[in-house]
Scaffold this active site. Structure first.
Site: not given
Length: 298
Positions: A90, A94, A104, A107, A256-258
């Site tokens: 991902s 900017h 953006h 995949v 619970g991802g970073r």
């Protein structure tokens, strides 16, 4: 289900896109690897205060678990009780110059398995463009690149995925599109694994050619405080979409991802104003009248 080919593809994609962005900006990206306690991890590649990009990130993640968060089972209740793997790349970019659009791309591949049952899997992804000041030739170039990436997979695919993008990247609470769209697809498993994998790779491989020529065309345009102020205002819409509506953000946070990597997409400078309206006949109003309403640019 063996996810090694997808992992190899996605890590190679991250490397190739970062190399192209570093060559364009002239400054290196920071690399930050992380481990998820519940299983898996990833690598975040970030630039802040670059020569061109005010902030940009290209993230790879490969996470696993034994139970899915509510954001996933609410959408697909048949996944309850299955172990799962999710892989993805991902990116959000900017630029500092307000005449250069934010963009953006992502995949992803997801598989959920249970003993004695066939795996449930799908691909998803897409890319979209969020200009602050619109240019017709830039819009045409971006959408044409999206179409070229999909033409080999069916005559109707691009039109379907463009419409899906317009409907997905829409701020329902504002009744307003986030940008000028692109393509978006999810839950893709029609035609078998090889076809879906090839389609996903084609979209991802087209990103640099869709986006960087636009930036090259606009990067030296002069701008002042007015343009930066409008850019910061419109960036507020980007923040609102990602925090309120984006399924990937919700899944990442609930699983619970970073957090640092998930919220990498947020712009560094943003403004909100109460009930602001652009001046009639201004370049800012033209974004709303001529570019944000969905249309067929190709």
């Amino acid at each position: 289900m063996d996810t090694a080919p997808v992992r190899a593809c996605f890590t190679g994609l991250q490397d190739s896109i970062v190399a192209a962005l570093e060559a364009f900006d002239g400054q290196p990206f920071r690399s930050d690897s992380w481990v998820r306690p519940e299983g898996g991890g990833g690598t975040s590649r970030l630039i802040e205060d670059g020569n061109f990009f005010e902030r940009g990130g290209v993230n790879f993640s490969h996470v696993t678990g034994t139970a899915l968060p509510g954001s996933a089972t609410a959408h697909r209740p048949e996944l309850a009780g299955r172990s799962w793997e999710a892989l993805g790349v991902s990116l959000v970019l900017h630029p500092r110059n307000p005449y250069c659009p934010t963009s953006h791309m992502n995949v992803r591949f997801f598989v959920a398995e249970k003993e004695g049952a066939d795996p449930v899997w799908w691909f998803g992804g897409g890319m979209d463009l969020t200009p602050y000041y619109g240019f017709a030739e830039d819009s045409i170039h971006f959408h044409r690149s999206c179409k070229n990436a999909l033409d080999a997979f069916g005559a109707d695919i691009h039109a379907r995925y463009q419409k899906w993008c317009d409907e997905y990247f829409f701020l329902k609470h504002r009744d307003e599109p986030r940008g000028i769209g692109g393509v978006f697809f999810d839950d893709l498993n029609e035609g078998g694994f090889e076809r879906c994998f090839a389609l996903t790779q084609s979209v991802a491989a087209s990103f640099s050619g869709a986006y960087l020529p636009i930036c090259a065309r606009r990067r030296d345009l002069p701008y002042g405080e007015r343009e930066r102020d409008f850019q910061a205002y419109r960036r507020g819409r980007y923040v609102e979409f990602n925090l309120v509506w984006d399924r990937g953000t919700l899944f990442g946070l609930q699983s619970g991802g970073r957090t640092e990597s998930i919220l990498m997409s947020l712009p560094p400078i943003v403004k909100w104003r109460y009930d602001w309206r652009p001046t009639p006949g201004s370049a800012e109003e033209k974004l709303y009248t001529d570019f944000l309403p969905p249309r067929n640019w190709v």
